[in-house]
Design a protein around this motif. Structure first.
Motif, mmCIF file in Angstrom:
data_model
loop_
_atom_site.group_PDB
_atom_site.id
_atom_site.type_symbol
_atom_site.label_atom_id
_atom_site.label_comp_id
_atom_site.label_asym_id
_atom_site.label_seq_id
_atom_site.Cartn_x
_atom_site.Cartn_y
_atom_site.Cartn_z
ATOM 1 N N PRO A 47 0.990 -1.668 -0.276
ATOM 2 C CA PRO A 47 0.208 -0.294 -0.152
ATOM 3 C C PRO A 47 1.021 1.489 -0.049
ATOM 4 C CG PRO A 47 -1.172 -1.411 1.860
ATOM 5 C CD PRO A 47 0.184 -2.083 1.603
ATOM 6 N N LEU A 48 1.797 1.589 0.791
ATOM 7 C CA LEU A 48 2.604 2.361 0.170
ATOM 8 C C LEU A 48 3.739 2.599 -0.459
ATOM 9 C CD1 LEU A 48 4.747 2.063 4.380
ATOM 10 C CD2 LEU A 48 2.784 3.699 3.950
ATOM 11 N N SER A 49 3.918 1.305 -0.973
ATOM 12 C CA SER A 49 4.459 1.944 -1.947
ATOM 13 C C SER A 49 4.002 1.926 -3.512
ATOM 14 C CB SER A 49 5.174 -0.149 -3.076
ATOM 15 O OG SER A 49 6.022 -0.218 -2.118
ATOM 16 N N GLU A 64 13.325 5.013 3.488
ATOM 17 C CA GLU A 64 14.080 3.900 2.553
ATOM 18 C C GLU A 64 13.184 3.417 1.781
ATOM 19 O OE1 GLU A 64 16.455 0.338 2.020
ATOM 20 O OE2 GLU A 64 15.311 0.975 4.029
ATOM 21 N N LEU A 65 11.758 3.504 1.660
ATOM 22 C CA LEU A 65 10.506 2.796 1.005
ATOM 23 C C LEU A 65 10.663 3.813 -0.333
ATOM 24 C CD1 LEU A 65 8.770 1.024 -0.180
ATOM 25 C CD2 LEU A 65 7.053 0.964 1.690
ATOM 26 N N ILE A 99 10.968 4.327 -4.028
ATOM 27 C CA ILE A 99 9.917 4.412 -5.049
ATOM 28 C C ILE A 99 10.351 5.632 -6.317
ATOM 29 C CG2 ILE A 99 7.950 4.366 -5.591
ATOM 30 C CD1 ILE A 99 8.197 1.633 -4.141
ATOM 31 N N GLU A 100 11.241 6.351 -5.406
ATOM 32 C CA GLU A 100 10.908 7.743 -6.656
ATOM 33 C C GLU A 100 12.332 7.547 -7.251
ATOM 34 O OE1 GLU A 100 11.977 12.435 -5.275
ATOM 35 O OE2 GLU A 100 12.930 11.345 -4.000
ATOM 36 N N ASP A 130 14.758 -3.982 -13.347
ATOM 37 C CA ASP A 130 15.990 -2.811 -13.955
ATOM 38 C C ASP A 130 15.654 -1.358 -13.081
ATOM 39 O OD1 ASP A 130 16.556 -5.379 -14.941
ATOM 40 O OD2 ASP A 130 15.792 -4.661 -16.765
ATOM 41 N N HIS A 131 13.985 -1.579 -12.730
ATOM 42 C CA HIS A 131 13.954 0.166 -12.006
ATOM 43 C C HIS A 131 15.296 1.157 -10.652
ATOM 44 C CE1 HIS A 131 10.811 0.052 -15.416
ATOM 45 N NE2 HIS A 131 11.894 0.524 -16.179
ATOM 46 N N PHE A 132 15.304 -0.037 -10.035
ATOM 47 C CA PHE A 132 15.529 -0.333 -8.395
ATOM 48 C C PHE A 132 16.764 -1.001 -8.438
ATOM 49 C CE2 PHE A 132 10.958 -1.075 -8.747
ATOM 50 C CZ PHE A 132 10.867 -0.256 -7.749
ATOM 51 N N ASN A 133 17.526 -0.315 -6.965
ATOM 52 C CA ASN A 133 18.955 -0.432 -7.203
ATOM 53 C C ASN A 133 18.480 -0.963 -5.353
ATOM 54 O OD1 ASN A 133 22.149 0.021 -7.514
ATOM 55 N ND2 ASN A 133 21.616 1.827 -6.215
ATOM 56 N N ILE A 134 17.958 -1.217 -5.598
ATOM 57 C CA ILE A 134 17.811 -2.725 -3.681
ATOM 58 C C ILE A 134 19.411 -3.266 -4.473
ATOM 59 C CG2 ILE A 134 16.825 -4.369 -2.573
ATOM 60 C CD1 ILE A 134 14.204 -2.755 -3.400
ATOM 61 N N ASN A 135 19.936 -3.502 -3.232
ATOM 62 C CA ASN A 135 20.763 -5.101 -2.851
ATOM 63 C C ASN A 135 20.297 -6.120 -4.074
ATOM 64 O OD1 ASN A 135 22.974 -7.178 -1.932
ATOM 65 N ND2 ASN A 135 22.993 -5.644 -0.463
#
Length: 219
Positions: A91-93, A130-131, A135-136, A150-155
């Motif tokens: 929901p937050l995402s 952090e979330l 997302i931004e 691919d749009h994310f830089n999470i470990n």
């Protein structure tokens, strides 16, 4: 400006001792002096304070004033870290996706199942902040209709953990989806973006290829 209103003090556990003393006086006596001023100004306000540190421990170790702690500890609300309330992650995402899409004048993308798994399995040591940042960044990078890994830089370990912990059929499904996406991308490169020719190479219908391109967010 906060007179007869509410002031929010974030990360109050990081406040320096001299400032703690000044805040305590405001709360006790309802007055303060402007910087460089000598005249006391009366004020009435409600203070809401937040901290990511256990203030009781900070008091015990001498880093936070005990009298200020009890002044603030009138109605405490304990909010567990995001990793302990995973039902709030999606929901937050979606909320942040909507906000940043509007701010950047972009069409709001959907969130792929692969991304949802990554978000739900990440530790989120930085909690909601952090979330929000993750997302931004994803919205900045995304020009498609769907947010993809691919749009994310999470470990990278986040994705690896999903695969390692997943049931066997989910591991197989993840591998198939990854291979399928790569094959489609290669076919499109080979045909310089000609979808009809790519569909022939892949031996699927043109409509099926378009659906797959949309599903995987391939540009």
């Amino acid at each position: 400006m906060a007179n007869k209103g509410t002031i929010f003090l974030d990360e109050i556990g990081d406040m320096a001792m001299p400032l703690q003393s000044r805040l305590l006086r405001v709360l006790q006596e309802n007055e303060f002096e402007r910087v460089g001023g000598t005249k006391s100004i009366r004020t009435e306000l409600r203070v809401i304070a937040a901290s990511n540190k256990p203030l009781e421990k900070e008091v015990a170790e001498g880093r936070f004033r005990e009298d200020l702690f009890y002044r603030l500890d009138v109605f405490p609300i304990l909010i567990p870290p995001l990793r302990e309330r995973r039902e709030d992650i999606m929901p937050l995402s979606r909320h942040f996706t909507s906000i940043f899409s509007k701010e950047m004048n972009k069409r709001e993308p959907s969130i792929s199942q692969d991304v949802e798994k990554i978000l739900l399995n990440h530790e989120w040591k930085g909690n909601v902040r952090e979330l929000k940042n993750v997302i931004e960044r994803a919205i900045i990078l995304c020009d498609e209709e769907t947010l993809m890994p691919d749009h994310f830089n999470i470990n990278r370990m986040a994705h690896d953990r999903i695969v390692l912990d997943a049931p066997l059929h989910e591991v197989a499904e993840s591998a198939v989806r990854s291979a399928e996406k790569t094959r489609i991308e290669n076919a499109l490169k080979e045909t310089h973006g000609n979808k009809s020719r790519a569909a022939e190479i892949l031996k699927v219908s043109y409509k099926t290829l378009l659906n797959k391109i949309k599903e995987y967010g391939i540009s």
